[in-house]
Design an enzyme around this catalytic site. Sequence first.
Site, PDB file in Angstrom:
ATOM      1  NE  ARG A  88      -4.236   0.610   2.509  1.00  0.00           N
ATOM      2  CZ  ARG A  88      -5.290  -0.139   2.253  1.00  0.00           C
ATOM      3  NH1 ARG A  88      -5.156  -1.384   1.860  1.00  0.00           N
ATOM      4  NH2 ARG A  88      -6.489   0.368   2.390  1.00  0.00           N
ATOM      5  NE  ARG A 127     -17.663  -1.479   2.656  1.00  0.00           N
ATOM      6  CZ  ARG A 127     -16.402  -1.595   2.271  1.00  0.00           C
ATOM      7  NH1 ARG A 127     -16.041  -2.597   1.486  1.00  0.00           N
ATOM      8  NH2 ARG A 127     -15.497  -0.724   2.647  1.00  0.00           N
TER       9      ARG A 127
HETATM   10  P1  AP5 Z   1      -8.890  -2.443   3.376  1.00  0.00           P
HETATM   11  O1  AP5 Z   1      -9.771  -3.470   3.923  1.00  0.00           O
HETATM   12  O2  AP5 Z   1      -7.845  -2.812   2.378  1.00  0.00           O
HETATM   13  O3  AP5 Z   1      -9.839  -1.295   2.870  1.00  0.00           O
HETATM   14  P2  AP5 Z   1      -9.776  -0.278   1.645  1.00  0.00           P
HETATM   15  O4  AP5 Z   1      -8.559  -0.252   0.818  1.00  0.00           O
HETATM   16  O5  AP5 Z   1     -10.112   1.015   2.294  1.00  0.00           O
HETATM   17  O6  AP5 Z   1     -10.794  -0.852   0.694  1.00  0.00           O
HETATM   18  P3  AP5 Z   1     -12.307  -1.302   0.851  1.00  0.00           P
HETATM   19  O7  AP5 Z   1     -12.371  -2.638   1.468  1.00  0.00           O
HETATM   20  O8  AP5 Z   1     -13.127  -0.234   1.470  1.00  0.00           O
HETATM   21  O9  AP5 Z   1     -12.693  -1.298  -0.667  1.00  0.00           O
HETATM   22  P4  AP5 Z   1     -12.273  -2.237  -1.874  1.00  0.00           P
HETATM   23  O10 AP5 Z   1     -11.462  -1.468  -2.870  1.00  0.00           O
HETATM   24  O11 AP5 Z   1     -11.730  -3.540  -1.417  1.00  0.00           O
HETATM   25  O12 AP5 Z   1     -13.701  -2.401  -2.517  1.00  0.00           O
HETATM   26  P5  AP5 Z   1     -14.830  -3.496  -2.208  1.00  0.00           P
HETATM   27  O13 AP5 Z   1     -14.691  -4.593  -3.177  1.00  0.00           O
HETATM   28  O14 AP5 Z   1     -14.830  -3.806  -0.757  1.00  0.00           O
HETATM   29  O15 AP5 Z   1      -8.110  -1.688   4.556  1.00  0.00           O
HETATM   30  C1  AP5 Z   1      -8.774  -1.255   5.714  1.00  0.00           C
HETATM   31  C2  AP5 Z   1      -7.746  -0.657   6.681  1.00  0.00           C
HETATM   32  O16 AP5 Z   1      -6.786  -1.670   7.058  1.00  0.00           O
HETATM   33  C3  AP5 Z   1      -6.897   0.485   6.116  1.00  0.00           C
HETATM   34  O17 AP5 Z   1      -7.541   1.742   6.239  1.00  0.00           O
HETATM   35  C4  AP5 Z   1      -5.639   0.385   7.002  1.00  0.00           C
HETATM   36  O18 AP5 Z   1      -5.884   0.929   8.260  1.00  0.00           O
HETATM   37  C5  AP5 Z   1      -5.478  -1.121   7.169  1.00  0.00           C
HETATM   38  N1  AP5 Z   1      -4.635  -1.731   6.129  1.00  0.00           N
HETATM   39  C6  AP5 Z   1      -5.006  -2.652   5.197  1.00  0.00           C
HETATM   40  N2  AP5 Z   1      -3.953  -3.011   4.446  1.00  0.00           N
HETATM   41  C7  AP5 Z   1      -2.901  -2.295   4.901  1.00  0.00           C
HETATM   42  C8  AP5 Z   1      -1.539  -2.207   4.509  1.00  0.00           C
HETATM   43  N3  AP5 Z   1      -1.030  -2.928   3.484  1.00  0.00           N
HETATM   44  N4  AP5 Z   1      -0.721  -1.362   5.193  1.00  0.00           N
HETATM   45  C9  AP5 Z   1      -1.185  -0.637   6.235  1.00  0.00           C
HETATM   46  N5  AP5 Z   1      -2.479  -0.657   6.659  1.00  0.00           N
HETATM   47  C10 AP5 Z   1      -3.322  -1.494   5.985  1.00  0.00           C
HETATM   48  O19 AP5 Z   1     -16.114  -2.641  -2.616  1.00  0.00           O
HETATM   49  C11 AP5 Z   1     -16.540  -1.536  -1.858  1.00  0.00           C
HETATM   50  C12 AP5 Z   1     -18.093  -1.445  -1.968  1.00  0.00           C
HETATM   51  O20 AP5 Z   1     -18.437  -1.137  -3.312  1.00  0.00           O
HETATM   52  C13 AP5 Z   1     -18.805  -2.757  -1.635  1.00  0.00           C
HETATM   53  O21 AP5 Z   1     -20.029  -2.463  -1.024  1.00  0.00           O
HETATM   54  C14 AP5 Z   1     -19.017  -3.411  -3.005  1.00  0.00           C
HETATM   55  O22 AP5 Z   1     -20.132  -4.269  -3.028  1.00  0.00           O
HETATM   56  C15 AP5 Z   1     -19.217  -2.192  -3.883  1.00  0.00           C
HETATM   57  N6  AP5 Z   1     -18.725  -2.389  -5.260  1.00  0.00           N
HETATM   58  C16 AP5 Z   1     -17.618  -3.071  -5.645  1.00  0.00           C
HETATM   59  N7  AP5 Z   1     -17.469  -3.014  -6.991  1.00  0.00           N
HETATM   60  C17 AP5 Z   1     -18.502  -2.264  -7.449  1.00  0.00           C
HETATM   61  C18 AP5 Z   1     -18.895  -1.840  -8.772  1.00  0.00           C
HETATM   62  N8  AP5 Z   1     -18.184  -2.172  -9.874  1.00  0.00           N
HETATM   63  N9  AP5 Z   1     -20.001  -1.085  -8.877  1.00  0.00           N
HETATM   64  C19 AP5 Z   1     -20.725  -0.724  -7.771  1.00  0.00           C
HETATM   65  N10 AP5 Z   1     -20.416  -1.107  -6.508  1.00  0.00           N
HETATM   66  C20 AP5 Z   1     -19.308  -1.863  -6.342  1.00  0.00           C
END
Ligand code: AP5
Length: 193
Positions: A88, A127
Amino acid sequence: MRLLLVGAPGAGKGTQARLIAQHFGVVHLSSGELLRDHVAKGTPIGRAAQAYMARGELVPDAVVLDMLRGPLVAAAAAGGYVLDGFPRTVEQAEAAYDVAKDLGVSVQLAVYLKVAREALIARIVARGESSGRVDDTLDVVERRLDVYDKQTRPLLDYYRERERLITVNGDRPVEEVTRSVLVQLQRARKLLD
Ligand code: AP5
Protein backbone atom coordinates in the site's frame (compact mmCIF):
# COMPACT_ATOMS: atom_id res chain seq x y z
CA MET A 1 -0.07 -16.23 -11.15
CA ARG A 2 0.88 -13.48 -8.70
CA LEU A 3 -1.35 -10.44 -9.03
CA LEU A 4 -1.95 -7.32 -7.03
CA LEU A 5 -5.05 -5.13 -7.12
CA VAL A 6 -4.45 -1.45 -6.40
CA GLY A 7 -7.03 1.28 -6.00
CA ALA A 8 -8.62 3.69 -3.58
CA PRO A 9 -10.90 2.58 -0.75
CA GLY A 10 -14.14 1.39 -2.36
CA ALA A 11 -12.60 0.87 -5.81
CA GLY A 12 -13.67 -2.77 -5.78
CA LYS A 13 -10.33 -4.41 -4.95
CA GLY A 14 -11.89 -7.02 -2.66
CA THR A 15 -14.79 -7.74 -5.00
CA GLN A 16 -12.58 -8.19 -8.07
CA ALA A 17 -9.75 -9.99 -6.24
CA ARG A 18 -12.22 -12.63 -5.06
CA LEU A 19 -13.63 -13.17 -8.57
CA ILE A 20 -10.24 -13.24 -10.29
CA ALA A 21 -8.73 -15.59 -7.71
CA GLN A 22 -11.73 -17.89 -8.17
CA HIS A 23 -11.38 -17.74 -11.95
CA PHE A 24 -7.72 -18.83 -11.84
CA GLY A 25 -8.03 -21.11 -8.81
CA VAL A 26 -5.48 -19.22 -6.73
CA VAL A 27 -5.59 -17.78 -3.22
CA HIS A 28 -7.15 -14.39 -2.47
CA LEU A 29 -5.23 -12.53 0.23
CA SER A 30 -6.65 -9.30 1.64
CA SER A 31 -4.54 -7.40 4.15
CA GLY A 32 -7.64 -5.51 5.35
CA GLU A 33 -9.63 -8.71 5.95
CA LEU A 34 -6.72 -10.37 7.73
CA LEU A 35 -6.29 -7.30 9.93
CA ARG A 36 -10.03 -7.15 10.75
CA ASP A 37 -9.86 -10.81 11.69
CA HIS A 38 -6.96 -10.14 14.06
CA VAL A 39 -8.86 -7.21 15.60
CA ALA A 40 -11.98 -9.38 16.10
CA LYS A 41 -9.89 -12.08 17.80
CA GLY A 42 -7.97 -9.57 19.93
CA THR A 43 -4.55 -10.91 18.89
CA PRO A 44 -1.36 -8.84 19.44
CA ILE A 45 -1.46 -7.87 15.73
CA GLY A 46 -5.11 -6.84 16.10
CA ARG A 47 -4.37 -4.78 19.20
CA ALA A 48 -1.47 -3.04 17.41
CA ALA A 49 -3.63 -2.29 14.35
CA GLN A 50 -7.04 -1.39 15.77
CA ALA A 51 -6.65 2.32 16.48
CA TYR A 52 -4.98 3.07 13.14
CA MET A 53 -7.76 1.29 11.26
CA ALA A 54 -10.51 3.10 13.16
CA ARG A 55 -8.91 6.45 12.22
CA GLY A 56 -8.51 5.44 8.57
CA GLU A 57 -4.73 5.53 8.77
CA LEU A 58 -2.23 2.92 7.67
CA VAL A 59 -1.10 0.30 10.15
CA PRO A 60 2.71 0.39 10.63
CA ASP A 61 4.62 -1.52 7.96
CA ALA A 62 6.31 -3.87 10.43
CA VAL A 63 2.94 -5.14 11.72
CA VAL A 64 1.55 -5.73 8.22
CA LEU A 65 4.73 -7.35 6.89
CA ASP A 66 4.89 -9.66 9.87
CA MET A 67 1.29 -10.71 9.36
CA LEU A 68 1.62 -11.37 5.61
CA ARG A 69 5.02 -12.99 5.20
CA GLY A 70 3.82 -16.54 5.99
CA PRO A 71 0.51 -16.46 4.04
CA LEU A 72 2.21 -14.92 0.97
CA VAL A 73 4.93 -17.52 0.74
CA ALA A 74 2.40 -20.33 1.33
CA ALA A 75 0.03 -18.97 -1.35
CA ALA A 76 2.85 -18.57 -3.88
CA ALA A 77 3.94 -22.17 -3.23
CA ALA A 78 0.35 -23.37 -3.71
CA GLY A 79 0.07 -21.86 -7.22
CA GLY A 80 -0.21 -18.12 -6.75
CA TYR A 81 -2.20 -15.31 -5.24
CA VAL A 82 -4.36 -12.30 -5.89
CA LEU A 83 -3.40 -9.70 -3.32
CA ASP A 84 -5.65 -6.85 -2.33
CA GLY A 85 -4.59 -4.00 -0.06
CA PHE A 86 -0.90 -4.86 0.11
CA PRO A 87 1.52 -3.36 -0.72
CA ARG A 88 0.00 0.00 0.00
CA THR A 89 3.08 2.19 0.00
CA VAL A 90 6.27 2.23 -2.07
CA GLU A 91 8.16 1.28 1.12
CA GLN A 92 5.95 -1.81 1.55
CA ALA A 93 6.43 -2.72 -2.13
CA GLU A 94 10.21 -2.49 -1.76
CA ALA A 95 10.24 -4.49 1.47
CA ALA A 96 7.96 -7.16 -0.03
CA TYR A 97 10.11 -7.34 -3.16
CA ASP A 98 13.27 -7.85 -1.09
CA VAL A 99 11.67 -10.77 0.73
CA ALA A 100 9.95 -12.24 -2.33
CA LYS A 101 12.57 -12.02 -5.06
CA ASP A 102 14.93 -14.66 -3.64
CA LEU A 103 11.99 -17.00 -3.25
CA GLY A 104 10.68 -16.22 -6.76
CA VAL A 105 7.30 -15.10 -5.39
CA SER A 106 7.25 -11.38 -6.23
CA VAL A 107 4.25 -9.64 -7.82
CA GLN A 108 4.08 -10.13 -11.61
CA LEU A 109 1.39 -7.55 -12.42
CA ALA A 110 -0.54 -4.81 -10.65
CA VAL A 111 -4.12 -4.08 -11.74
CA TYR A 112 -5.25 -0.52 -11.00
CA LEU A 113 -9.01 -0.06 -10.59
CA LYS A 114 -9.72 3.56 -11.44
CA VAL A 115 -12.89 5.06 -9.89
CA ALA A 116 -13.90 8.71 -9.32
CA ARG A 117 -13.84 10.03 -5.75
CA GLU A 118 -17.62 10.75 -5.58
CA ALA A 119 -18.43 7.16 -6.59
CA LEU A 120 -15.99 5.82 -3.98
CA ILE A 121 -17.59 7.84 -1.20
CA ALA A 122 -21.10 6.80 -2.26
CA ARG A 123 -20.16 3.10 -2.32
CA ILE A 124 -18.51 3.10 1.08
CA VAL A 125 -21.12 5.17 2.86
CA ALA A 126 -23.82 2.86 1.43
CA ARG A 127 -21.89 -0.19 2.61
CA GLY A 128 -21.45 1.41 6.05
CA GLU A 129 -25.18 1.02 6.70
CA SER A 130 -24.74 -2.73 7.03
CA SER A 131 -21.02 -3.61 7.08
CA GLY A 132 -20.35 -2.92 10.75
CA ARG A 133 -16.94 -1.54 9.70
CA VAL A 134 -16.01 1.35 11.99
CA ASP A 135 -14.12 3.00 9.12
CA ASP A 136 -17.13 3.13 6.75
CA THR A 137 -18.37 6.52 7.98
CA LEU A 138 -18.19 9.73 5.93
CA ASP A 139 -15.47 11.31 8.14
CA VAL A 140 -13.23 8.28 8.14
CA VAL A 141 -13.77 7.63 4.41
CA GLU A 142 -12.51 11.11 3.61
CA ARG A 143 -9.46 10.47 5.76
CA ARG A 144 -8.90 7.08 4.03
CA LEU A 145 -9.09 8.75 0.62
CA ASP A 146 -6.58 11.43 1.65
CA VAL A 147 -4.23 8.74 2.99
CA TYR A 148 -4.63 6.87 -0.29
CA ASP A 149 -3.75 9.99 -2.34
CA LYS A 150 -0.70 10.73 -0.29
CA GLN A 151 0.69 7.30 0.58
CA THR A 152 -0.68 4.75 -1.90
CA ARG A 153 -1.09 6.63 -5.19
CA PRO A 154 2.74 6.80 -5.70
CA LEU A 155 2.63 2.98 -6.03
CA LEU A 156 1.01 3.44 -9.45
CA ASP A 157 4.18 5.10 -10.76
CA TYR A 158 6.29 2.45 -9.04
CA TYR A 159 4.63 -0.34 -11.07
CA ARG A 160 4.19 1.79 -14.22
CA GLU A 161 7.93 2.51 -14.35
CA ARG A 162 8.56 -1.25 -14.10
CA GLU A 163 6.00 -1.90 -16.90
CA ARG A 164 3.92 -3.96 -14.51
CA LEU A 165 0.75 -1.83 -14.37
CA ILE A 166 -2.61 -2.51 -16.01
CA THR A 167 -5.30 0.16 -15.68
CA VAL A 168 -9.00 -0.71 -15.76
CA ASN A 169 -12.01 1.59 -15.49
CA GLY A 170 -13.63 0.36 -12.26
CA ASP A 171 -16.62 2.66 -12.54
CA ARG A 172 -18.83 0.10 -14.30
CA PRO A 173 -20.89 -2.90 -13.23
CA VAL A 174 -18.89 -5.59 -11.42
CA GLU A 175 -19.09 -8.18 -14.26
CA GLU A 176 -17.89 -5.64 -16.85
CA VAL A 177 -14.91 -4.73 -14.71
CA THR A 178 -14.01 -8.41 -14.26
CA ARG A 179 -14.26 -9.00 -18.00
CA SER A 180 -11.91 -6.08 -18.73
CA VAL A 181 -9.40 -7.30 -16.17
CA LEU A 182 -9.42 -10.78 -17.71
CA VAL A 183 -8.97 -9.37 -21.24
CA GLN A 184 -6.03 -7.24 -20.13
CA LEU A 185 -4.44 -10.15 -18.27
CA GLN A 186 -4.70 -12.23 -21.41
CA ARG A 187 -2.90 -9.47 -23.36
CA ALA A 188 -0.16 -9.30 -20.73
CA ARG A 189 0.13 -13.07 -20.30
CA LYS A 190 3.88 -13.08 -21.08
CA LEU A 191 4.42 -11.25 -17.78
CA LEU A 192 2.51 -13.97 -15.94
CA ASP A 193 4.68 -16.92 -17.04
P1 AP5 B 1 -8.89 -2.44 3.38
O1 AP5 B 1 -9.77 -3.47 3.92
O2 AP5 B 1 -7.85 -2.81 2.38
O3 AP5 B 1 -9.84 -1.30 2.87
P2 AP5 B 1 -9.78 -0.28 1.64
O4 AP5 B 1 -8.56 -0.25 0.82
O5 AP5 B 1 -10.11 1.02 2.29
O6 AP5 B 1 -10.79 -0.85 0.69
P3 AP5 B 1 -12.31 -1.30 0.85
O7 AP5 B 1 -12.37 -2.64 1.47
O8 AP5 B 1 -13.13 -0.23 1.47
O9 AP5 B 1 -12.69 -1.30 -0.67
P4 AP5 B 1 -12.27 -2.24 -1.87
O10 AP5 B 1 -11.46 -1.47 -2.87
O11 AP5 B 1 -11.73 -3.54 -1.42
O12 AP5 B 1 -13.70 -2.40 -2.52
P5 AP5 B 1 -14.83 -3.50 -2.21
O13 AP5 B 1 -14.69 -4.59 -3.18
O14 AP5 B 1 -14.83 -3.81 -0.76
O15 AP5 B 1 -8.11 -1.69 4.56
C1 AP5 B 1 -8.77 -1.25 5.71
C2 AP5 B 1 -7.75 -0.66 6.68
O16 AP5 B 1 -6.79 -1.67 7.06
C3 AP5 B 1 -6.90 0.49 6.12
O17 AP5 B 1 -7.54 1.74 6.24
C4 AP5 B 1 -5.64 0.39 7.00
O18 AP5 B 1 -5.88 0.93 8.26
C5 AP5 B 1 -5.48 -1.12 7.17
N1 AP5 B 1 -4.63 -1.73 6.13
C6 AP5 B 1 -5.01 -2.65 5.20
N2 AP5 B 1 -3.95 -3.01 4.45
C7 AP5 B 1 -2.90 -2.29 4.90
C8 AP5 B 1 -1.54 -2.21 4.51
N3 AP5 B 1 -1.03 -2.93 3.48
N4 AP5 B 1 -0.72 -1.36 5.19
C9 AP5 B 1 -1.19 -0.64 6.24
N5 AP5 B 1 -2.48 -0.66 6.66
C10 AP5 B 1 -3.32 -1.49 5.99
O19 AP5 B 1 -16.11 -2.64 -2.62
C11 AP5 B 1 -16.54 -1.54 -1.86
C12 AP5 B 1 -18.09 -1.45 -1.97
O20 AP5 B 1 -18.44 -1.14 -3.31
C13 AP5 B 1 -18.80 -2.76 -1.64
O21 AP5 B 1 -20.03 -2.46 -1.02
C14 AP5 B 1 -19.02 -3.41 -3.00
O22 AP5 B 1 -20.13 -4.27 -3.03
C15 AP5 B 1 -19.22 -2.19 -3.88
N6 AP5 B 1 -18.72 -2.39 -5.26
C16 AP5 B 1 -17.62 -3.07 -5.65
N7 AP5 B 1 -17.47 -3.01 -6.99
C17 AP5 B 1 -18.50 -2.26 -7.45
C18 AP5 B 1 -18.90 -1.84 -8.77
N8 AP5 B 1 -18.18 -2.17 -9.87
N9 AP5 B 1 -20.00 -1.08 -8.88
C19 AP5 B 1 -20.72 -0.72 -7.77
N10 AP5 B 1 -20.42 -1.11 -6.51
C20 AP5 B 1 -19.31 -1.86 -6.34
